[in-house]
Design a protein around this motif. Sequence first.
Motif, short mmCIF file in Angstrom:
data_model
loop_
_atom_site.label_atom_id
_atom_site.label_comp_id
_atom_site.label_asym_id
_atom_site.label_seq_id
_atom_site.Cartn_x
_atom_site.Cartn_y
_atom_site.Cartn_z
N LEU A 143 39.11 -11.62 -14.18
CA LEU A 143 39.41 -13.01 -13.83
C LEU A 143 38.24 -13.96 -14.06
N SER A 144 37.54 -13.75 -15.17
CA SER A 144 36.46 -14.67 -15.54
C SER A 144 37.08 -15.95 -16.10
N VAL A 145 36.71 -17.10 -15.53
CA VAL A 145 37.29 -18.38 -15.95
C VAL A 145 37.07 -18.63 -17.45
N GLY A 146 35.84 -18.37 -17.89
CA GLY A 146 35.51 -18.61 -19.29
C GLY A 146 36.41 -17.84 -20.25
N SER A 147 36.73 -16.61 -19.90
CA SER A 147 37.57 -15.79 -20.78
C SER A 147 38.98 -16.34 -20.87
N TRP A 148 39.47 -16.86 -19.76
CA TRP A 148 40.82 -17.47 -19.80
C TRP A 148 40.81 -18.75 -20.61
N VAL A 149 39.77 -19.56 -20.46
CA VAL A 149 39.63 -20.77 -21.28
C VAL A 149 39.64 -20.38 -22.75
N PHE A 150 38.85 -19.35 -23.07
CA PHE A 150 38.74 -18.88 -24.44
C PHE A 150 40.11 -18.44 -24.98
N LEU A 151 40.82 -17.60 -24.21
CA LEU A 151 42.12 -17.09 -24.67
C LEU A 151 43.10 -18.21 -24.96
N PHE A 152 43.20 -19.18 -24.05
CA PHE A 152 44.16 -20.27 -24.27
C PHE A 152 43.72 -21.13 -25.46
N SER A 153 42.42 -21.31 -25.63
CA SER A 153 41.92 -22.07 -26.79
C SER A 153 42.28 -21.36 -28.09
N VAL A 154 42.18 -20.03 -28.08
CA VAL A 154 42.51 -19.26 -29.28
C VAL A 154 43.97 -19.52 -29.68
N PHE A 155 44.86 -19.42 -28.72
CA PHE A 155 46.27 -19.66 -29.04
C PHE A 155 46.48 -21.11 -29.47
N GLY A 156 45.83 -22.04 -28.77
CA GLY A 156 45.92 -23.46 -29.15
C GLY A 156 45.46 -23.68 -30.59
N GLY A 157 44.31 -23.12 -30.92
CA GLY A 157 43.75 -23.26 -32.27
C GLY A 157 44.65 -22.64 -33.32
N GLY A 158 45.22 -21.50 -33.00
CA GLY A 158 46.13 -20.81 -33.93
C GLY A 158 47.34 -21.66 -34.25
N PHE A 159 47.91 -22.28 -33.22
CA PHE A 159 49.09 -23.12 -33.45
C PHE A 159 48.73 -24.37 -34.25
N MET A 160 47.54 -24.91 -34.00
CA MET A 160 47.10 -26.10 -34.73
C MET A 160 46.96 -25.82 -36.22
N ALA A 161 46.40 -24.66 -36.54
CA ALA A 161 46.10 -24.36 -37.94
C ALA A 161 47.27 -23.71 -38.68
N ALA A 162 48.26 -23.21 -37.94
CA ALA A 162 49.34 -22.40 -38.53
C ALA A 162 50.02 -23.08 -39.72
#
Lengths: 170, 107
Positions: A143-162
């Motif tokens: 439950l590290s906050v940074g890791s959750w921020v990272f994971l959601f950013s990854v999915f966000g970035g993926g959808f942006m570039a798709a």
Amino acid sequence: MEKENYKNPYIMGVFLGLALLFTYYISGHGLGASGAFYRIVAEITNVISPASTGEGSVYYSYLKGPEPSKSTWLIFESIGIMLGGFISGLIGGRVKWETIKGANASRGLRLTMALVGGILIGFVSKITLGCTSGQGMNGAAVLSVGSWVFLFSVFGGGFMAAYFVRKQWK
Amino acid sequence: MGPLLEYGIINPWTTVAIGLFSGLFFGVALESAGLGNAKKIAAIFYLKDFTVPKVMFTGIVTAILGVYYLDILGIMDMGRLSFSATLLWPFLIGGIIFGFGMVTAGL
């Protein structure tokens, strides 16, 4: 999409979680995929230019300390991942020489995109202190906050570039 | 009590051998679910195939519950688990760039 014979993703997810838990139980460190590559880069840099791998450099944390330091086992773990993937592919009858791409995409386009994406990931994993395994999943499990921020950013970035890289999959 | 290495119950070379074994499990789980296939990984970003989040979040939930209960049962001390510090902006911006790379490479 072509016929598939993959296993149930939820069951494999539980399996994955147990592998992570087991690693935590043994070493206190989670699983990772990018760390092994950085260790290799650090070792090569150390041979070519020992002056740039000293204390305070980005390479230092991968080289300091006696063997086997943290990253030594990461290399063995990464070898394990490759072996495991290969064994699983053999059992499932999926091992063959191919370039996975969209039916209408050229092989050159796909390989170029793979290289570009790989460079992006390799570069940015240094900024995020790990990849989707080492930073994302390990940190999320505690439950590290940074890791959750990272994971959601990854999915966000993926959808942006798709949209911009869709041709290779079509 | 775990983590075994942190409490000095096993030596570092044993963890190297065990690392190979955990990697093996990790690899089998990923490949069996279909995450050895770049097209299948990228497909989440076109909402065509949800294997990536299914595997990833089932794995995370399993590990969260495991860490929590092993700590309660006194089997593993969760305070001794290592994870990186939170660097908010680097992780946020870096994560987005990582996502670009993920859909581009199918990795």
